[in-house]
Scaffold this motif. Structure first.
Motif, PDB file in Angstrom:
ATOM      1  N   LYS A 134      25.702   1.363 -15.077  1.00 53.83           N
ATOM      2  CA  LYS A 134      25.900   2.880 -13.705  1.00 53.83           C
ATOM      3  C   LYS A 134      25.326   3.782 -14.517  1.00 53.83           C
ATOM      4  CE  LYS A 134      28.696   4.705 -10.407  1.00 53.83           C
ATOM      5  NZ  LYS A 134      28.020   4.938  -9.482  1.00 53.83           N
ATOM      6  N   LEU A 135      24.227   4.523 -13.788  1.00 53.00           N
ATOM      7  CA  LEU A 135      23.927   5.943 -14.759  1.00 53.00           C
ATOM      8  C   LEU A 135      24.880   7.221 -14.289  1.00 53.00           C
ATOM      9  CD1 LEU A 135      20.742   6.383 -13.184  1.00 53.00           C
ATOM     10  CD2 LEU A 135      20.865   5.740 -15.329  1.00 53.00           C
ATOM     11  N   THR A 136      24.783   7.797 -14.745  1.00 57.00           N
ATOM     12  CA  THR A 136      25.959   9.137 -15.320  1.00 57.00           C
ATOM     13  C   THR A 136      24.792  10.094 -13.695  1.00 57.00           C
ATOM     14  OG1 THR A 136      25.691   9.078 -17.118  1.00 57.00           O
ATOM     15  CG2 THR A 136      27.188  10.814 -16.383  1.00 57.00           C
ATOM     16  N   GLY A 196      22.541   8.224 -19.786  1.00 57.31           N
ATOM     17  CA  GLY A 196      22.963   7.606 -18.126  1.00 57.31           C
ATOM     18  C   GLY A 196      21.882   8.629 -16.983  1.00 57.31           C
ATOM     19  N   ILE A 197      20.305   8.717 -17.462  1.00 55.01           N
ATOM     20  CA  ILE A 197      20.048   9.997 -16.450  1.00 55.01           C
ATOM     21  C   ILE A 197      18.996   9.260 -15.544  1.00 55.01           C
ATOM     22  CG2 ILE A 197      18.417  12.301 -15.888  1.00 55.01           C
ATOM     23  CD1 ILE A 197      20.638  13.355 -18.456  1.00 55.01           C
ATOM     24  N   GLY A 198      19.018   9.161 -14.389  1.00 56.84           N
ATOM     25  CA  GLY A 198      17.853   8.634 -13.797  1.00 56.84           C
ATOM     26  C   GLY A 198      16.722   9.147 -14.190  1.00 56.84           C
ATOM     27  N   CYS A 199      15.817   8.484 -13.917  1.00 53.80           N
ATOM     28  CA  CYS A 199      13.913   8.724 -13.936  1.00 53.80           C
ATOM     29  C   CYS A 199      13.290   7.721 -13.441  1.00 53.80           C
ATOM     30  CB  CYS A 199      13.857   9.779 -14.908  1.00 53.80           C
ATOM     31  SG  CYS A 199      14.096   8.841 -16.202  1.00 53.80           S
ATOM     32  N   ASP A 200      12.118   8.773 -12.917  1.00 51.13           N
ATOM     33  CA  ASP A 200      10.969   7.205 -12.763  1.00 51.13           C
ATOM     34  C   ASP A 200       9.692   8.195 -12.828  1.00 51.13           C
ATOM     35  OD1 ASP A 200      10.326   5.419 -11.266  1.00 51.13           O
ATOM     36  OD2 ASP A 200      11.727   5.414  -9.331  1.00 51.13           O
ATOM     37  N   ILE A 201       8.501   6.957 -12.566  1.00 49.88           N
ATOM     38  CA  ILE A 201       7.049   7.217 -12.039  1.00 49.88           C
ATOM     39  C   ILE A 201       6.787   7.122 -11.234  1.00 49.88           C
ATOM     40  CG2 ILE A 201       4.797   7.248 -13.515  1.00 49.88           C
ATOM     41  CD1 ILE A 201       6.980   5.864 -15.628  1.00 49.88           C
ATOM     42  N   HIS A 202       6.081   8.692 -10.731  1.00 47.80           N
ATOM     43  CA  HIS A 202       5.497   8.410  -8.706  1.00 47.80           C
ATOM     44  C   HIS A 202       4.121   8.423  -9.730  1.00 47.80           C
ATOM     45  CE1 HIS A 202      10.349   8.160  -7.895  1.00 47.80           C
ATOM     46  NE2 HIS A 202       9.486   7.495  -7.449  1.00 47.80           N
ATOM     47  N   TYR A 203       3.052   7.953  -9.845  1.00 53.89           N
ATOM     48  CA  TYR A 203       3.138   6.656  -9.406  1.00 53.89           C
ATOM     49  C   TYR A 203       2.525   5.887 -10.962  1.00 53.89           C
ATOM     50  CZ  TYR A 203       4.950   7.036  -4.746  1.00 53.89           C
ATOM     51  OH  TYR A 203       5.323   8.476  -4.071  1.00 53.89           O
ATOM     52  N   PRO A 204       2.991   4.702 -11.960  1.00 55.98           N
ATOM     53  CA  PRO A 204       2.492   4.270 -12.688  1.00 55.98           C
ATOM     54  C   PRO A 204       1.551   3.745 -12.957  1.00 55.98           C
ATOM     55  CG  PRO A 204       3.949   3.240 -11.937  1.00 55.98           C
ATOM     56  CD  PRO A 204       4.292   3.945 -11.300  1.00 55.98           C
ATOM     57  N   LEU A 205       0.718   3.605 -11.716  1.00 58.02           N
ATOM     58  CA  LEU A 205      -0.694   2.699 -11.952  1.00 58.02           C
ATOM     59  C   LEU A 205      -1.428   3.515 -10.407  1.00 58.02           C
ATOM     60  CD1 LEU A 205      -1.741   0.957 -12.836  1.00 58.02           C
ATOM     61  CD2 LEU A 205      -1.611  -0.928 -11.521  1.00 58.02           C
ATOM     62  N   PRO A 206      -2.804   3.993 -10.988  1.00 53.82           N
ATOM     63  CA  PRO A 206      -3.880   4.108  -9.864  1.00 53.82           C
ATOM     64  C   PRO A 206      -4.499   3.450  -8.472  1.00 53.82           C
ATOM     65  CG  PRO A 206      -4.019   5.775 -12.131  1.00 53.82           C
ATOM     66  CD  PRO A 206      -3.039   4.204 -12.300  1.00 53.82           C
ATOM     67  N   ALA A 207      -4.702   3.350  -7.702  1.00 56.63           N
ATOM     68  CA  ALA A 207      -5.125   2.359  -7.232  1.00 56.63           C
ATOM     69  C   ALA A 207      -6.206   1.767  -7.141  1.00 56.63           C
ATOM     70  CB  ALA A 207      -5.443   3.655  -5.900  1.00 56.63           C
ATOM     71  N   HIS A 208      -6.692   2.373  -8.107  1.00 54.36           N
ATOM     72  CA  HIS A 208      -8.025   1.762  -7.919  1.00 54.36           C
ATOM     73  C   HIS A 208      -8.352   0.237  -9.174  1.00 54.36           C
ATOM     74  CE1 HIS A 208      -8.261   5.230 -10.284  1.00 54.36           C
ATOM     75  NE2 HIS A 208      -9.270   4.352 -11.983  1.00 54.36           N
ATOM     76  N   LEU A 209      -6.563   0.640  -9.990  1.00 51.56           N
ATOM     77  CA  LEU A 209      -6.221  -0.423 -11.205  1.00 51.56           C
ATOM     78  C   LEU A 209      -5.090  -1.395 -10.889  1.00 51.56           C
ATOM     79  CD1 LEU A 209      -6.091   2.690 -13.995  1.00 51.56           C
ATOM     80  CD2 LEU A 209      -8.490   0.989 -12.535  1.00 51.56           C
ATOM     81  N   HIS A 210      -5.490  -1.473  -9.505  1.00 50.74           N
ATOM     82  CA  HIS A 210      -4.444  -2.306  -9.423  1.00 50.74           C
ATOM     83  C   HIS A 210      -5.233  -3.683  -8.779  1.00 50.74           C
ATOM     84  CE1 HIS A 210      -0.298  -0.992  -7.488  1.00 50.74           C
ATOM     85  NE2 HIS A 210      -1.529   0.439  -7.479  1.00 50.74           N
ATOM     86  N   PRO A 211      -4.516  -4.751  -9.579  1.00 49.77           N
ATOM     87  CA  PRO A 211      -5.494  -5.956  -8.867  1.00 49.77           C
ATOM     88  C   PRO A 211      -6.136  -6.571  -8.073  1.00 49.77           C
ATOM     89  CG  PRO A 211      -3.095  -6.525  -9.653  1.00 49.77           C
ATOM     90  CD  PRO A 211      -2.882  -4.998  -9.613  1.00 49.77           C
TER      91      PRO A 211
END
Ligand SMILES: *Cc1c(COP(=O)(O)O)cnc(C)c1O
Length: 372
Positions: A3-5, A310-325
């Motif tokens: 659980k994140l603080t 315990g601190i929530g964080c995220d990446i918006h967004y990790p993979l640019p569109a042209h590098l998606h399979p």
């Protein structure tokens, strides 16, 4: 899962505070006995159009549906090209591909992460049928310039405003204009975590063009003109529910206060993170901070450090569109969009929401500081 603080988002806090009003809205729908395209949807559409400063709003099933329907309403299809960015997850790229058109990807500004206007002109061809900027993280793209370029080439602009409810900037006449009121069409998502969120999926398209609004109303409803008579081929079921519309009407009344609280929290971060080797978002009075995104050389290290604390964080967004399979066939090699790719390796989103307390922001900032 530990659980994140401090969670990255906490909608329960928001909904608990509004619970009596939300309950009353649900009861109103029960009492009406009407669940699809009734007075709650009409009322919300009128209220949200007025809020954005446009003539029409058409409620639809989600933000992704809004993007597809907007492009479909413009008649975009196979052989056409739509210019957009590669750093906004895949929402608009998927919508473009669904119409049969080809996404043409352009670069972003290194500081705002929004579409770089100087890269647009070189991407325009005889097949360009729309320019689709995303107001990423809650900051308007450079709409004055983008709209001017589009007008020069006679190409419509479709805004992806899914992260920018209430964001604004000054137009060429010196008037403050909100997201949704710049392009021929603008697409909104009311996914629960957005600045204006439903308690489920919902979306909308805003426009000043009555003919496009009428077309969208048919497209979201099987393409019907009158009941059981299809006037537009390719219509689908993409309606906004009465229940979600009733809930959104409650939450729309709190959007301005919520955006103001987000700006206040962004200012706290700005103050508490000053002097660290981080890129902080450049100031912008019209920004509504759907996300608070910093840039960091050792992003993955910082991210792990925060999660360990315990601190929530995220990446918006990790993979640019042209590098998606799935989109290798678009033909962009790694390195094709250097700034977009560079930013994808540096960005980190810290918790930001109206209910986050000053103390919590201080805890997050201290945790970031302790990394360096
Ligand atoms: C959330 C989002 C969407 C998609 O909205 P949904 O309602 O989840 O379909 C589209 N574009 C952007 C930029 C978004 O953030």
């Amino acid at each position: 899962m530990s659980k994140l603080t401090i969670p990255f988002g906490d909608l329960k806090r928001q909904h608990d505070a509004l619970r009596p009003e939300l309950d009353a809205a649900v009861t109103r729908v029960f009492d009406s006995g009407w669940y699809i395209l009734g007075q709650e949807v009409s009322a919300f559409e009128a209220e949200f159009a007025a809020y954005c400063g446009v003539a029409h709003c058409v409620g639809v099933a989600s933000g992704a549906e809004a993007l597809y329907l907007a492009l479909a309403a413009l008649g975009i299809g196979p052989g056409d090209e739509v210019i957009t960015v590669a750093n906004a997850c895949m929402y608009q790229v998927s919508a473009i591909v669904q119409t049969g058109a080809t996404p043409v990807l352009v670069e972003i500004e290194p500081t705002t992460h929004n579409m770089q206007p100087v890269t647009i002109e070189a991407a325009i061809t005889a097949r360009t049928k729309a320019i689709l900027p995303v107001h990423l993280y809650g900051r308007l793209a450079d709409m004055q310039q983008i709209c001017a370029i589009a007008a020069r080439h006679g190409v419509p602009v479709v805004e992806d405003a899914a992260q920018a409810h209430g964001a604004s900037a000054t137009d060429a006449e010196g008037r403050e204009r909100r997201a949704g009121a710049w392009g021929q069409l603008a697409c909104f998502s009311f996914y629960p975590s957005k600045n204006l969120g439903a308690l489920g999926d919902a979306g909308a398209i805003t426009t000043n063009d009555g003919a496009l609004a009428a077309k969208l109303r048919q497209l979201r409803f099987y393409g019907w003109g009158q009941k059981y008579v299809t006037e537009l081929a390719g219509g689908r079921n993409s309606r906004l529910d009465e229940l979600q519309a009733a809930l959104l009407r409650v939450k729309l009344r709190y959007l301005e206060a919520g955006n103001e609280a987000r700006r206040e929290r962004a200012a706290w971060y700005q103050e508490l993170l000053a002097g660290l080797p981080l890129e902080l978002p450049p100031p912008d009075e019209g920004h509504v901070y759907h996300l608070y995104v910093v840039g960091c050389e050792n992003r993955d290290g910082l991210r792990q450090h925060l999660l360990d604390l315990g601190i929530g964080c995220d990446i918006h967004y990790p993979l640019p569109a042209h590098l998606h399979p799935a989109y290798a066939s678009l033909g962009y090699a790694p390195g094709a969009l250097p700034e977009t790719e560079r930013q994808a390796g540096r960005i980190l989103s810290l918790p930001i929401y109206p209910e986050l307390s000053r103390n919590e922001v201080e805890v997050v900032a201290a945790a970031v500081r302790s990394f360096f």
